[in-house]
Design a protein around this motif. Sequence first.
Motif, PDB file in Angstrom:
ATOM      1  N   GLU A  34      -3.419   1.199  -2.017  1.00 34.19           N
ATOM      2  CA  GLU A  34      -4.625   0.470  -1.623  1.00 34.19           C
ATOM      3  C   GLU A  34      -5.651   1.399  -0.983  1.00 34.19           C
ATOM      4  O   GLU A  34      -6.860   1.252  -1.202  1.00 34.19           O
ATOM      5  N   ALA A  35      -5.172   2.370  -0.195  1.00 36.83           N
ATOM      6  CA  ALA A  35      -6.087   3.321   0.441  1.00 36.83           C
ATOM      7  C   ALA A  35      -6.734   4.233  -0.598  1.00 36.83           C
ATOM      8  O   ALA A  35      -7.912   4.593  -0.481  1.00 36.83           O
ATOM      9  N   VAL A  36      -5.974   4.624  -1.620  1.00 30.86           N
ATOM     10  CA  VAL A  36      -6.529   5.448  -2.701  1.00 30.86           C
ATOM     11  C   VAL A  36      -7.577   4.653  -3.484  1.00 30.86           C
ATOM     12  O   VAL A  36      -8.611   5.180  -3.887  1.00 30.86           O
ATOM     13  N   TYR A  37      -7.319   3.377  -3.673  1.00 33.35           N
ATOM     14  CA  TYR A  37      -8.236   2.517  -4.437  1.00 33.35           C
ATOM     15  C   TYR A  37      -9.542   2.293  -3.686  1.00 33.35           C
ATOM     16  O   TYR A  37     -10.633   2.359  -4.259  1.00 33.35           O
ATOM     17  N   ARG A  38      -9.445   2.043  -2.361  1.00 26.56           N
ATOM     18  CA  ARG A  38     -10.628   1.680  -1.582  1.00 26.56           C
ATOM     19  C   ARG A  38     -11.300   2.875  -0.895  1.00 26.56           C
ATOM     20  O   ARG A  38     -12.445   2.780  -0.471  1.00 26.56           O
ATOM     21  N   GLY A  39     -10.565   3.992  -0.735  1.00 27.92           N
ATOM     22  CA  GLY A  39     -11.103   5.099   0.033  1.00 27.92           C
ATOM     23  C   GLY A  39     -11.066   4.833   1.520  1.00 27.92           C
ATOM     24  O   GLY A  39     -12.021   5.120   2.238  1.00 27.92           O
ATOM     25  N   ASP A  40      -9.935   4.287   2.002  1.00 26.37           N
ATOM     26  CA  ASP A  40      -9.796   3.925   3.409  1.00 26.37           C
ATOM     27  C   ASP A  40      -9.544   5.149   4.283  1.00 26.37           C
ATOM     28  O   ASP A  40      -9.167   6.217   3.801  1.00 26.37           O
ATOM     29  N   GLU A  55       3.372   0.258 -10.421  1.00 24.62           N
ATOM     30  CA  GLU A  55       3.700   1.630 -10.793  1.00 24.62           C
ATOM     31  C   GLU A  55       2.400   2.318 -11.208  1.00 24.62           C
ATOM     32  O   GLU A  55       1.406   1.660 -11.522  1.00 24.62           O
ATOM     33  N   VAL A  56       2.409   3.638 -11.210  1.00 27.21           N
ATOM     34  CA  VAL A  56       1.209   4.407 -11.554  1.00 27.21           C
ATOM     35  C   VAL A  56       1.488   5.235 -12.799  1.00 27.21           C
ATOM     36  O   VAL A  56       2.523   5.903 -12.912  1.00 27.21           O
ATOM     37  N   ASP A  57       0.546   5.202 -13.750  1.00 26.48           N
ATOM     38  CA  ASP A  57       0.602   6.027 -14.949  1.00 26.48           C
ATOM     39  C   ASP A  57      -0.767   6.682 -15.115  1.00 26.48           C
ATOM     40  O   ASP A  57      -1.682   6.073 -15.667  1.00 26.48           O
ATOM     41  N   GLY A  58      -0.890   7.918 -14.608  1.00 29.25           N
ATOM     42  CA  GLY A  58      -2.207   8.548 -14.596  1.00 29.25           C
ATOM     43  C   GLY A  58      -3.117   7.791 -13.642  1.00 29.25           C
ATOM     44  O   GLY A  58      -2.826   7.656 -12.460  1.00 29.25           O
ATOM     45  N   ARG A  59      -4.213   7.257 -14.162  1.00 21.95           N
ATOM     46  CA  ARG A  59      -5.085   6.401 -13.358  1.00 21.95           C
ATOM     47  C   ARG A  59      -4.820   4.912 -13.624  1.00 21.95           C
ATOM     48  O   ARG A  59      -5.440   4.040 -12.993  1.00 21.95           O
ATOM     49  N   ASN A  60      -3.938   4.613 -14.541  1.00 18.72           N
ATOM     50  CA  ASN A  60      -3.607   3.221 -14.833  1.00 18.72           C
ATOM     51  C   ASN A  60      -2.564   2.687 -13.853  1.00 18.72           C
ATOM     52  O   ASN A  60      -1.688   3.419 -13.399  1.00 18.72           O
ATOM     53  N   ILE A  61      -2.680   1.420 -13.554  1.00 20.53           N
ATOM     54  CA  ILE A  61      -1.713   0.715 -12.715  1.00 20.53           C
ATOM     55  C   ILE A  61      -0.894  -0.213 -13.610  1.00 20.53           C
ATOM     56  O   ILE A  61      -1.458  -0.963 -14.423  1.00 20.53           O
ATOM     57  N   LEU A  62       0.426  -0.154 -13.472  1.00 21.16           N
ATOM     58  CA  LEU A  62       1.325  -0.967 -14.290  1.00 21.16           C
ATOM     59  C   LEU A  62       1.897  -2.094 -13.440  1.00 21.16           C
ATOM     60  O   LEU A  62       2.329  -1.877 -12.306  1.00 21.16           O
ATOM     61  N   LEU A  96      -4.993  -4.058  -7.061  1.00 26.08           N
ATOM     62  CA  LEU A  96      -5.290  -3.317  -5.843  1.00 26.08           C
ATOM     63  C   LEU A  96      -6.577  -3.804  -5.183  1.00 26.08           C
ATOM     64  O   LEU A  96      -6.771  -3.616  -3.986  1.00 26.08           O
ATOM     65  N   GLY A  97      -7.449  -4.436  -5.953  1.00 16.94           N
ATOM     66  CA  GLY A  97      -8.689  -4.958  -5.407  1.00 16.94           C
ATOM     67  C   GLY A  97      -8.649  -6.438  -5.103  1.00 16.94           C
ATOM     68  O   GLY A  97      -9.680  -7.023  -4.764  1.00 16.94           O
ATOM     69  N   GLY A  98      -7.479  -7.066  -5.194  1.00 13.14           N
ATOM     70  CA  GLY A  98      -7.366  -8.503  -4.963  1.00 13.14           C
ATOM     71  C   GLY A  98      -6.934  -9.238  -6.222  1.00 13.14           C
ATOM     72  O   GLY A  98      -6.985  -8.701  -7.334  1.00 13.14           O
ATOM     73  N   ALA A  99      -6.513 -10.479  -6.053  1.00 14.02           N
ATOM     74  CA  ALA A  99      -6.001 -11.258  -7.180  1.00 14.02           C
ATOM     75  C   ALA A  99      -7.126 -11.620  -8.154  1.00 14.02           C
ATOM     76  O   ALA A  99      -8.256 -11.895  -7.752  1.00 14.02           O
ATOM     77  N   VAL A 100      -6.799 -11.608  -9.449  1.00 11.41           N
ATOM     78  CA  VAL A 100      -7.734 -12.037 -10.503  1.00 11.41           C
ATOM     79  C   VAL A 100      -6.988 -12.971 -11.439  1.00 11.41           C
ATOM     80  O   VAL A 100      -5.754 -13.002 -11.464  1.00 11.41           O
ATOM     81  N   ARG A 133      -9.445  -1.970 -13.487  1.00  7.41           N
ATOM     82  CA  ARG A 133      -8.688  -2.414 -12.315  1.00  7.41           C
ATOM     83  C   ARG A 133      -7.625  -1.402 -11.894  1.00  7.41           C
ATOM     84  O   ARG A 133      -6.782  -1.706 -11.059  1.00  7.41           O
ATOM     85  N   GLY A 134      -7.691  -0.196 -12.463  1.00  7.83           N
ATOM     86  CA  GLY A 134      -6.777   0.867 -12.051  1.00  7.83           C
ATOM     87  C   GLY A 134      -7.391   1.688 -10.932  1.00  7.83           C
ATOM     88  O   GLY A 134      -8.243   1.219 -10.177  1.00  7.83           O
ATOM     89  N   LEU A 135      -6.962   2.940 -10.808  1.00  9.50           N
ATOM     90  CA  LEU A 135      -7.454   3.809  -9.744  1.00  9.50           C
ATOM     91  C   LEU A 135      -8.842   4.356 -10.112  1.00  9.50           C
ATOM     92  O   LEU A 135      -9.122   4.631 -11.283  1.00  9.50           O
ATOM     93  N   PRO A 136      -9.711   4.540  -9.103  1.00 12.31           N
ATOM     94  CA  PRO A 136     -11.067   5.030  -9.368  1.00 12.31           C
ATOM     95  C   PRO A 136     -11.046   6.453  -9.912  1.00 12.31           C
ATOM     96  O   PRO A 136     -10.127   7.235  -9.671  1.00 12.31           O
ATOM     97  N   GLY A 137     -12.099   6.791 -10.628  1.00  5.51           N
ATOM     98  CA  GLY A 137     -12.272   8.137 -11.170  1.00  5.51           C
ATOM     99  C   GLY A 137     -13.563   8.170 -11.958  1.00  5.51           C
ATOM    100  O   GLY A 137     -14.285   7.169 -12.050  1.00  5.51           O
ATOM    101  N   GLN A 138     -13.867   9.324 -12.520  1.00  5.86           N
ATOM    102  CA  GLN A 138     -15.061   9.419 -13.368  1.00  5.86           C
ATOM    103  C   GLN A 138     -14.969   8.403 -14.493  1.00  5.86           C
ATOM    104  O   GLN A 138     -15.959   7.776 -14.869  1.00  5.86           O
ATOM    105  N   VAL A 139     -13.752   8.242 -15.020  1.00 10.87           N
ATOM    106  CA  VAL A 139     -13.438   7.131 -15.923  1.00 10.87           C
ATOM    107  C   VAL A 139     -12.352   6.315 -15.231  1.00 10.87           C
ATOM    108  O   VAL A 139     -11.202   6.740 -15.173  1.00 10.87           O
ATOM    109  N   PRO A 140     -12.689   5.153 -14.646  1.00 11.90           N
ATOM    110  CA  PRO A 140     -11.687   4.381 -13.906  1.00 11.90           C
ATOM    111  C   PRO A 140     -10.521   3.977 -14.790  1.00 11.90           C
ATOM    112  O   PRO A 140     -10.668   3.759 -16.002  1.00 11.90           O
TER     113      PRO A 140
END
Length: 292
Positions: A147-153, A203-210, A231-235, A254-261
């Motif tokens: 969650e901290a990686v996702y939000r930049g906490d 689980e994490v696969d690169g920048r994807n969340i499983l 990671l950003g809340g329920a959808v 909805r995965g981890l942030p990056g130049q290409v999320p």
Amino acid sequence: MQFKDYYGILGVEPNAGEAEIKSAYRRLARKYHPDVSKEADAEEKFKAVNEAYEALRDPQKRTAYDQLRSRGYRPGDDVQPPGAGGGGFHGAPGDFDFDEIFAGDGRGGGGFSDFFEEMFGRGRGGRPGGRQQQAGPTRARFSVPLEAVYRGDSVRIGLNGKSLDVRIPKGIRPGQMIRLGGQGGQGGDLLLEIEYAAHPDFEVDGRNILYVLPVMPWQAALGAVMSVPTLGGAVELKIPAGSDAGKKLRLRGRGLPGQVPGDQIVEVEILAPVPQNAAQKAAYEGLRESFG
């Protein structure tokens, strides 16, 4: 300082494999997660389960822990800290060094017991025969909640008796470093090597969340709209009619942030609920007749 039985906390045998330990952790973490559990001591049990997994999932930490455990300690036994004379921790064989290991608690850093911190989070350079600290950079591994990686906490950590607030850059990758000037040994810099903390749901696969989504048979067969944690809340996610077990659905961005999320990949897991009464059993029998 009291000895912790990490195998007992996870309910596994000392010879358990990595997959068995991981499975036990995920089951207990879901059971005691403070956001969902209604048990009075859920948060303490969640912390204990997370601490046990952090100790046993890393081969070096597990080796060091097993070495100490082999001396016959039982849960609650007093254990001497390093340098206390005769009964302290002596480390694992090889080049492993305790003062290069640091981990957070999976919910925001810190929160581990004194036992864990003495084994994995504090240096041993002052012990007779130990490594002498240099004025250069001090390295440590830092386990960061997803969650901290996702939000930049900012995450508060405890290290060598100090509390530090560390800002986590959004989307930081495992193996990347955060440098804290003047916070290392003898006034040198502290270099934190990032690793991701284990998560009870993802689980994490690169920048994807499983994520594995439990689905009832009728929801998979007829289709449904279900709430899915991210990671950003329920959808809400639409489950197409006729979905098979193992079908993968994608939540874009909805995965981890990056130049290409990254995306969140949701895998359908079909559950077969156990009938609890005669009517439910009859419903299963009707399905059997209908589908031959």
